[in-house]
Design a protein around this motif. Structure first.
Motif, short mmCIF file in Angstrom:
data_model
loop_
_atom_site.label_atom_id
_atom_site.label_comp_id
_atom_site.label_asym_id
_atom_site.label_seq_id
_atom_site.Cartn_x
_atom_site.Cartn_y
_atom_site.Cartn_z
N THR A 264 0.84 -1.20 0.00
CA THR A 264 0.00 0.00 0.00
C THR A 264 0.87 1.25 0.00
O THR A 264 0.39 2.36 -0.03
N ILE A 265 2.18 1.02 0.07
CA ILE A 265 3.14 2.12 0.19
C ILE A 265 4.11 1.98 -0.98
O ILE A 265 4.35 0.88 -1.47
N TRP A 266 4.64 3.10 -1.49
CA TRP A 266 5.60 3.03 -2.61
C TRP A 266 7.00 2.76 -2.08
O TRP A 266 7.33 3.15 -0.97
N GLY A 267 7.81 2.13 -2.87
CA GLY A 267 9.19 1.91 -2.47
C GLY A 267 9.64 0.48 -2.74
O GLY A 267 9.18 -0.16 -3.67
N VAL A 268 10.55 0.03 -1.89
CA VAL A 268 11.15 -1.29 -2.09
C VAL A 268 10.86 -2.13 -0.85
O VAL A 268 11.05 -1.66 0.27
N TYR A 269 10.39 -3.33 -1.05
CA TYR A 269 10.07 -4.21 0.08
C TYR A 269 11.13 -5.30 0.23
O TYR A 269 11.64 -5.82 -0.76
N ASP A 270 11.39 -5.66 1.49
CA ASP A 270 12.36 -6.73 1.76
C ASP A 270 11.87 -8.10 1.31
O ASP A 270 12.67 -8.95 0.94
N ASP A 271 10.59 -8.35 1.39
CA ASP A 271 10.10 -9.68 1.07
C ASP A 271 10.06 -9.89 -0.44
O ASP A 271 9.38 -9.15 -1.16
N ILE A 272 10.81 -10.89 -0.86
CA ILE A 272 10.93 -11.19 -2.30
C ILE A 272 10.71 -12.70 -2.49
O ILE A 272 10.58 -13.43 -1.51
N PHE A 273 10.66 -13.15 -3.72
CA PHE A 273 10.50 -14.59 -3.97
C PHE A 273 11.66 -15.35 -3.34
O PHE A 273 12.83 -14.94 -3.44
N CYS A 274 11.36 -16.49 -2.72
CA CYS A 274 12.39 -17.34 -2.13
C CYS A 274 12.87 -18.32 -3.20
O CYS A 274 12.05 -18.87 -3.94
N PRO A 275 14.17 -18.57 -3.29
CA PRO A 275 14.67 -19.43 -4.38
C PRO A 275 14.43 -20.93 -4.14
O PRO A 275 15.35 -21.73 -4.20
N LYS A 276 13.19 -21.28 -3.87
CA LYS A 276 12.80 -22.68 -3.66
C LYS A 276 12.45 -23.33 -4.99
O LYS A 276 12.01 -22.62 -5.91
N GLU A 277 12.52 -24.64 -5.06
CA GLU A 277 12.07 -25.32 -6.28
C GLU A 277 10.63 -24.97 -6.60
O GLU A 277 10.25 -24.81 -7.75
#
Ligand code: NAG
Length: 529
Positions: A264-277
């Motif tokens: 809901t906020i602009w910018g960059v978030y820490d949570d990203i895709f996890c490199p799991k299979e």
């Protein structure tokens, strides 16, 4: 009526005019073509003319058509010849694309306030300087309906752009239907609210749910519409960062326990895709549907602004690093992108991503979109990778184009019309042997602060008119003085197409605004807690 003065944008490669003589086209011109390659374009022109009040028709057995399409051999794909003489208007090309651009040149010449025209005798030989002539649109931060996307493409085609980069996914909304993963749109296309202007700290939301997405049927409609206008649509599916909307839908694809919420906020978030299979399988399935919808050679996988914070703490990510013998989380991102590249290549496509994909090692055949200045693009071109230049010092149309005190609120920056016009996609420091890797340039429109279609147009025009000469015209044909004179006619053309635009010069210039006034973007990109 007076003889028309050509004010064609983008400026053709060569143009000879004899305005002592003119050919008059009256209200009901007859169109004819001598080869099937011109059918679609002749129909396009005929429909367009009728839609704006001319009474043209296609009449194949007409001996003396007013506008004729003539096949000639040996021109490059996008090249055309355009001439006016005693016998009328002649558009010559070797391909559909060439015919199409010849027609756009005719549409640049026709008046907007009458249905007859005295065209001077003239001869144009024209072809583009660059292969990639792009405009981007972010539909995640704000969503724009199909009807508007079509208008956006119409205008692109009118200025001879050929690549529409459709930014379809981001933290604040997933906007493309994926049949195998319905929650991407059920959950991921909706956010509970949007932050109010620049209230980061303390955060203030508007308490209004916001959402929207394109069905696959709509996507197909847009792709076909663009194709008929010689525009390739390059879809972007962001990974591994800018993925919060996808994580909100499928929390198991993150490294943390979740749950996640659409941004809901602009910018960059820490949570990203996890490199799991599981994540790779998911992304391959998504890309499979995407490739079915978009025939483009390039598929954009984002790659920008993926903080490594979560990967550093994640046991899963650390295991992949050890298993693959990687040095750090940057190499892990490189591993991630390389897997995606292999998958795209196996399906006959090429990967393109933002310049962060250089960090930790560039995937072997990847093309780079250079946005944090030109350095990434130069590095990639020197390594013999294709590059699209879109540096945020010249090509970010979400930045201000005039006095921030009187302009609508923007994310920051300052990119005036002359700044765009004077941009050269080939960096001065790039040696000549590597020029061929610069495919072209593109302007990006990020829509954090752009909520309406009118506002989109205002940010794009007239800067895209300037950009069209940057990517189409030869450097020796570019002339800022002449361009400014041509703008009067361009404003009439934009008015006739009901486009909302900013009137630029000389206001931006006389204020002495330069890049030094640029507002630091990092100010507007805090990580949410
Ligand atoms: C960057 C981000 C983008 C954002 C924009 C604002 C890229 C490749 N990434 O921070 O998500 O909307 O700038 O100008 O531009």
């Amino acid at each position: 009526p007076e003889t028309i003065q050509p004010n064609i944008v983008p400026e053709p490669q060569s143009m000879v005019i004899d305005d002592d003589q003119a050919y008059t086209i009256t209200e009901a011109p007859i169109l004819a073509y001598d080869d099937d390659k011109a059918i679609l374009t002749a129909e396009f022109l005929n429909e367009y003319l009728n839609s704006v009040g001319w009474k043209s028709q296609i009449a194949q057995n007409e001996e003396q058509p007013n506008i004729s399409f003539e096949l000639i051999n040996g021109l490059e794909a996008e090249a055309y010849h355009f001439s006016v003489d005693d016998n009328g208007v002649h558009i010559q090309a070797s391909t559909e694309k060439g015919f199409f651009y010849g027609v756009q040149t005719l549409l640049q010449l026709l008046p907007t306030d009458s249905h007859s025209a005295n065209l001077p005798f003239m001869a144009i030989e024209d072809a583009p300087r660059f292969k990639w002539r792009g405009l981007h649109l972010d539909v995640s931060r704000h969503f724009f309906p199909v009807e508007f996307i079509k208008k956006y493409i119409d205008l692109m085609a009118f200025y001879k752009f050929n690549t529409f980069h459709w930014h379809l996914t981001d933290d604040q909304g997933w906007r493309i239907e994926i049949k195998q993963y319905p929650k991407l749109t059920e959950v991921g296309s909706q956010r509970k609210e949007t932050m109010v202007e620049k209230n980061f700290n303390p955060y203030k939301g508007d308490a209004k749910p916001y959402g929207g997405f394109y069905t696959q049927e709509e996507i197909k409609e847009v792709v076909a519409y663009a194709e008929a206008r010689q525009v390739t649509v390059v879809p972007e599916i962001e990974m591994p960062g800018h993925a919060l909307a996808a994580l909100a839908a499928y929390p198991e694809l993150g490294c943390g326990p979740g749950p996640y919420e659409v941004g809901t906020i602009w910018g960059v978030y820490d949570d990203i895709f996890c490199p799991k299979e599981e994540t790779f399988a998911f992304l391959e399935n998504v890309l499979t549907e995407v490739m079915d919808l978009f025939p483009s050679k390039y598929i954009h996988v984002g790659g920008d602004e993926a903080p490594k914070t979560v990967w550093k703490k994640s046991a899963v990510a650390q295991r992949v690093i050890r298993r693959e013998g990687l040095k750090d989380e940057f190499e892990l991102q490189s591993y991630f992108i390389q897997r995606m590249e292999k998958f795209l290549n196996a399906n006959g496509r090429q990967l393109i991503g933002w310049d962060e994909i250089l960090e930790g090692g560039l995937a072997p055949g990847a093309a780079v979109m250079s946005w944090r200045g030109e350095a990434g693009g130069i590095e990639a071109a020197e390594a013999e990778h294709n590059v699209v230049m879109t540096p945020n010092g010249s090509m970010y149309f979400d930045y201000y184009q005039g006095n921030p005190e009187t302009e609508p609120l923007a994310i920051g920056g300052m990119i005036t019309l002359d700044k765009v016009y004077n941009y050269d996609p080939i960096p001065a420091e790039l040696d000549e042997a590597h020029h061929k890797y610069i495919l072209g340039a593109q302007a990006n429109l990020w829509t954090e602060y752009i909520k309406t279609a009118d506002h989109v147009e205002y940010m794009i025009y007239p800067r895209a008119v300037a950009l069209s000469e940057v990517v189409w015209s030869q450097p020796e044909q570019r002339d800022w003085e002449r361009f400014q004179q041509k703008l009067t006619k361009q404003y009439q053309l934009l008015d006739a197409r009901d486009v909302n635009y900013h009137v630029s010069p000389p206001e931006g210039l006389s204020m002495g605004l330069t890049l030094e006034n640029e507002v630091s973007l990092s100010l507007s990109s805090p990580y949410p807690n």
